[in-house]
Design a protein around this motif. Structure first.
Motif, PDB file in Angstrom:
ATOM      1  N   TRP A 113     -10.473 -10.921  26.768  1.00  0.00           N
ATOM      2  CA  TRP A 113     -10.948 -11.037  28.142  1.00  0.00           C
ATOM      3  C   TRP A 113      -9.872 -11.550  29.101  1.00  0.00           C
ATOM      4  CZ3 TRP A 113     -10.663 -16.060  29.814  1.00  0.00           C
ATOM      5  CH2 TRP A 113     -10.618 -17.049  28.824  1.00  0.00           C
ATOM      6  N   GLN A 114      -8.783 -12.103  28.597  1.00  0.00           N
ATOM      7  CA  GLN A 114      -7.695 -12.522  29.478  1.00  0.00           C
ATOM      8  C   GLN A 114      -6.777 -11.354  29.822  1.00  0.00           C
ATOM      9  OE1 GLN A 114      -6.505 -15.943  26.888  1.00  0.00           O
ATOM     10  NE2 GLN A 114      -6.504 -17.083  28.802  1.00  0.00           N
ATOM     11  N   GLU A 115      -6.549 -10.483  28.855  1.00  0.00           N
ATOM     12  CA  GLU A 115      -5.676  -9.335  29.100  1.00  0.00           C
ATOM     13  C   GLU A 115      -6.429  -8.201  29.782  1.00  0.00           C
ATOM     14  OE1 GLU A 115      -2.731  -6.264  26.641  1.00  0.00           O
ATOM     15  OE2 GLU A 115      -3.900  -7.769  25.571  1.00  0.00           O
ATOM     16  N   HIS A 116      -7.618  -7.890  29.286  1.00  0.00           N
ATOM     17  CA  HIS A 116      -8.469  -6.842  29.868  1.00  0.00           C
ATOM     18  C   HIS A 116      -9.699  -7.533  30.438  1.00  0.00           C
ATOM     19  CE1 HIS A 116      -6.190  -4.543  26.666  1.00  0.00           C
ATOM     20  NE2 HIS A 116      -5.811  -4.004  27.800  1.00  0.00           N
ATOM     21  N   ARG A 117      -9.639  -7.814  31.726  1.00  0.00           N
ATOM     22  CA  ARG A 117     -10.516  -8.795  32.368  1.00  0.00           C
ATOM     23  C   ARG A 117     -11.956  -8.336  32.540  1.00  0.00           C
ATOM     24  NH1 ARG A 117      -6.504 -11.868  36.083  1.00  0.00           N
ATOM     25  NH2 ARG A 117      -8.317 -12.350  37.364  1.00  0.00           N
ATOM     26  N   PHE A 118     -12.225  -7.049  32.381  1.00  0.00           N
ATOM     27  CA  PHE A 118     -13.569  -6.512  32.562  1.00  0.00           C
ATOM     28  C   PHE A 118     -14.060  -5.914  31.244  1.00  0.00           C
ATOM     29  CE2 PHE A 118     -11.381  -6.502  36.580  1.00  0.00           C
ATOM     30  CZ  PHE A 118     -12.327  -6.982  37.473  1.00  0.00           C
TER      31      PHE A 118
END
Length: 440
Positions: A113-118
């Protein structure tokens, strides 16, 4: 990948299609990849969706409901078995997906969730088996990296945390990776994900835990096997089913430490932040050499209601107020609440206060595994324990006044419209160590 859809959709013939002997055969290491790099037509996504569709149509040991029940009854939370138990559940699910779909190389994608926020778009498609209707409103457009709890300064330090701090304690006590890197995603996705008894029914559960497992794999690479206590490694985890839907016996924790012997690896490990940054000291100095240390341990029973508080020793506070850049501060503590339904859907807020000002020392939504009647193996019986910690960042707060300093925890109600009674705090404790150093 070749999917025999007719055999797979039949639900009961996939095992025969692959042959009973395949489960024990050696196969190449499966590679788990980031969900944000995959599409709805990627092999692993297609296989996962197909397996979920098949499992939702079954009523046996390979059903989707059975996996939800396994997590409800047997999963480990808020203790040192959290990571090995969930690793084994993921491994067994991967093998089941491979058996049901014929995609032998299936590896569970991970959602960072930090790298791909959605959320991945392919879990938000209402026509996909990976869609779960029972999620929080608006979650499809939520930026998880900017949401509440996401920017905590107290998450796990993958380059320096010790075993208890990272993994958790027995019989009760979450590690930092569970308390501050795991819980909030369950609460933010919402719906079934909010509680252990239902969370595994949302396909996002599996993508989230694949990433949590990746965090452990990264820490393990940094720390090595020698950090694991022998008595912990000798414990077992249980509750899983094999590719035939049959119960699996107790599995030793010591056999769960490495991913490749379990048949999988990650395309890349966790890109953790740099925690050990160069320290700023006198010109020419590069490091601090300890010359002496003093520790204080304080524990206080809760006075009743939803709050617990303790006062820092006056001597320690006075030294911190006089601190220069040679003093190192390490505060490590925990707060305990009664493990009961009133603790569900809360956020445990831990604050240091001094002369009317405050600073957060941790904020974590609860994820409460309530004890099951008749539960035996490592049952959840004791309190729900959340750790917290602090360092030199509290100096500005302490310097702002000359009064006493306290650490207070309270349980914020995330569903205030229900007008529930307070969660019951039990105790709070802190070990504070001040280390005198010299620059060299």
């Amino acid at each position: 990948m070749r999917l025999n859809r007719r055999a797979a959709l039949a639900g009961g013939t996939a095992a025969a299609m692959l042959g009973a002997g395949r489960a024990g055969a050696q196969s190449p290491v499966r590679v788990r990849r980031g969900a944000g790099d995959l599409t709805a037509t990627s092999d692993d996504v297609v296989a996962f969706a197909e397996a979920v569709r098949i499992m939702k149509g079954r009523r046996d040991g390979l059903s989707w409901a059975r996996q939800t029940q396994i997590h409800h009854r047997d999963s480990q939370h808020n203790n040192g078995l959290f990571l090995p138990w969930h690793r084994q559940q993921l491994v067994h699910m991967e093998r089941i997906v491979a058996r049901l779909t014929g995609h032998d190389a299936f590896a569970m994608p991970y959602w960072d969730w930090q790298e791909h926020r959605f959320l991945p778009s392919w879990v938000c498609d209402s026509d996909s088996p990976l869609f779960e209707r029972n999620r929080a409103r608006g979650v499809e457009t939520l930026d998880f990296a900017a949401a509440r709890w996401a920017e905590s300064a107290y998450t796990a330090k993958l380059a320096s945390d010790g075993f208890d701090t990272f993994c958790g304690k027995l019989p009760e006590g979450a590690g930092m990776v569970e308390g501050y890197g795991h819980n909030h995603i369950h609460q933010l996705i919402g719906g079934a994900m909010r509680h252990p008894r239902t969370s595994a029914q949302d396909p996002m559960f599996w993508l989230h835990h694949s990433n949590v497992d990746r965090v452990w794999a990264t820490w393990h690479r940094n720390q090595g096997r020698d950090l694991y206590p022998a008595d912990w490694s000798a414990l077992t985890v249980t509750g899983f089913v094999d590719v035939e839907g049959r119960p699996v016996g107790a599995l030793p924790v010591g056999g769960t430490l490495e991913t490749r012997p379990l048949g999988y690896d990650y395309d890349r490990l966790y890109p953790f932040p740099v925690f050990n940054v160069p320290e700023g000291g006198p010109p020419g100095a590069t490091r601090r050499i300890p010359t002496g240390a003093q520790s204080w341990t304080v524990r206080a029973a809760a006075a009743g209601g939803g709050r617990a508080s303790l006062t820092l020793p006056d001597e320690a506070v006075a030294r911190m107020r006089d601190a220069d850049d040679a003093l190192m501060i390490a505060g490590e503590g925990a707060v305990a609440y009664a493990r009961e339904a009133a603790l569900e859907d809360r956020s445990l807020e831990i604050r240091m206060t001094c002369d009317g000002r405050e600073r957060s020392l941790g904020s974590s939504p609860t994820f409460v595994h309530l004890p099951e009647p008749g539960a035996g193996h490592h049952a959840h019986r004791g309190p729900y324990v959340l750790p917290f910690r602090f360092g030199e960042e509290v100096l500005n707060l302490l310097a702002s006044g000359d009064g006493p300093a306290a650490v207070t925890a309270f349980a914020e109600d995330l569903a205030p419209e229900l007008a529930r009674a307070d969660a019951r705090a039990e105790w709070i404790e802190l070990t504070l160590t001040l280390t005198e150093t010299r620059w060299a």
